[in-house]
Write an enzyme that holds these catalytic residues in place. Structure first.
Site, PDB file in Angstrom:
ATOM      1  N   GLU A 120      -2.650  -1.735  -3.105  1.00  0.00           N
ATOM      2  CA  GLU A 120      -3.752  -1.024  -2.467  1.00  0.00           C
ATOM      3  C   GLU A 120      -3.490   0.474  -2.509  1.00  0.00           C
ATOM      4  O   GLU A 120      -2.333   0.912  -2.492  1.00  0.00           O
ATOM      5  CB  GLU A 120      -3.877  -1.441  -0.999  1.00  0.00           C
ATOM      6  CG  GLU A 120      -4.098  -2.911  -0.766  1.00  0.00           C
ATOM      7  CD  GLU A 120      -4.165  -3.257   0.707  1.00  0.00           C
ATOM      8  OE1 GLU A 120      -4.692  -4.331   1.034  1.00  0.00           O
ATOM      9  OE2 GLU A 120      -3.682  -2.458   1.535  1.00  0.00           O
ATOM     10  N   HIS A 154      -6.784  -7.122   7.590  1.00  0.00           N
ATOM     11  CA  HIS A 154      -6.574  -6.258   8.745  1.00  0.00           C
ATOM     12  C   HIS A 154      -6.732  -7.024  10.057  1.00  0.00           C
ATOM     13  O   HIS A 154      -7.786  -7.556  10.374  1.00  0.00           O
ATOM     14  CB  HIS A 154      -7.492  -5.030   8.756  1.00  0.00           C
ATOM     15  CG  HIS A 154      -6.820  -3.838   8.169  1.00  0.00           C
ATOM     16  ND1 HIS A 154      -6.557  -3.726   6.824  1.00  0.00           N
ATOM     17  CD2 HIS A 154      -6.326  -2.710   8.735  1.00  0.00           C
ATOM     18  CE1 HIS A 154      -5.956  -2.578   6.570  1.00  0.00           C
ATOM     19  NE2 HIS A 154      -5.787  -1.955   7.711  1.00  0.00           N
ATOM     20  N   HIS A 199       0.865  -1.181   0.000  1.00  0.00           N
ATOM     21  CA  HIS A 199       0.000   0.000   0.000  1.00  0.00           C
ATOM     22  C   HIS A 199       0.905   1.235   0.000  1.00  0.00           C
ATOM     23  O   HIS A 199       1.251   1.768   1.055  1.00  0.00           O
ATOM     24  CB  HIS A 199      -0.908  -0.003   1.235  1.00  0.00           C
ATOM     25  CG  HIS A 199      -1.904   1.100   1.260  1.00  0.00           C
ATOM     26  ND1 HIS A 199      -3.066   1.039   2.008  1.00  0.00           N
ATOM     27  CD2 HIS A 199      -1.936   2.311   0.646  1.00  0.00           C
ATOM     28  CE1 HIS A 199      -3.749   2.156   1.838  1.00  0.00           C
ATOM     29  NE2 HIS A 199      -3.075   2.943   1.031  1.00  0.00           N
TER      30      HIS A 199
END
Length: 246
Positions: free
Chosen positions: A75, A199, A43
């Protein structure tokens, strides 16, 4: 079997504490892929506080050259810079998240109804026959949220499992979160969308998640697997997560 994509942001963040080239992001990518991980997730953020643009390019080169069957999942919030990076790298999967650049980490899913037109235009720009588009999704999005997500043209949603991961000391809340995730996952599968998750998933809470939320195609795990790797090494940590997901 649910596939494992290892998020390397925490590795890059540790490296960035010093002006040194280690730990090597590409080096750890090799370790986890050799241990059986199906892909790599990053990310990149505008301030490059962990993954840098150069890391993205280096990882793309590594995967193309030595791991052509591995998935590269990038991401990010769909800013123009991010979209241009995707065009340059051409990863197999793009996961769009509604982050403010100042956020420490992703902490909520898209407002699919309110941002539907915006997301539809981004998905249309990014979508290719060889590229999958996933949208970050609140655990309680439910049928209405999933219907709006489907209307964007995306291929998958990624269930935000942070609230579930945060209730490790509260069994009743964990059950409530799992129930919401199961409803949203079921709605997505019924709508023809693939489902990812990510997550705060760990070796401790993954078994319950797997049992309660069947049908997840892929999990992206970074913080938990990095914490475990401090004790057992990345190769062994990767193998243990894969065993749980099998």
């Amino acid at each position: 079997m649910t596939l494992l994509s290892v998020n390397l942001n925490a590795v890059a963040q540790l490296r960035n504490r010093r002006d040194l080239p280690w730990p090597s992001v590409t080096g750890i990518a090799r370790v986890v892929l050799d241990a059986g991980a199906s892909g790599i997730t990053v990310h990149p953020r505008p301030d490059e506080r962990h993954i840098r643009r150069l890391d993205v390019l280096d990882l793309a080169d590594l995967l193309r050259a030595d791991y052509p069957r591995a998935e590269f999942n990038i991401e990010g919030y769909p800013s123009e810079d991010f979209l241009e990076l995707i065009d340059q790298v051409n990863p197999q999967q793009v996961t769009l998240v509604p982050d403010d650049p100042a956020q420490a980490t992703s902490d909520h899913g898209w407002d699919f109804a309110g941002k539907g037109n915006f997301l539809r235009s981004v998905v249309q720009r990014l979508k290719r026959p060889d590229r999958r588009i996933s949208l970050f999704c609140d655990p309680d999005a439910g049928e209405a949220g999933i219907a709006a997500a489907k209307a964007t043209g995306a291929d998958r949603v990624e269930l935000f499992t942070g609230p579930y991961g945060a209730c490790f000391g509260d069994a009743a809340e964990a059950e409530r979160q799992l129930s919401a995730l199961a409803v949203t996952c079921g709605a997505a599968l019924d709508a023809g969308l693939g489902v990812n998750a990510g997550h705060d998933l760990t070796l401790v809470n993954l078994p319950s998640f797997q049992k309660a939320v069947p049908g997840v195609a892929e999990v992206s795990i970074g913080h938990g697997i990095t914490a475990d790797a401090l004790l057992m090494g990345f190769a062994e940590a990767t193998r243990r997560y894969i065993a749980v997901l099998a």
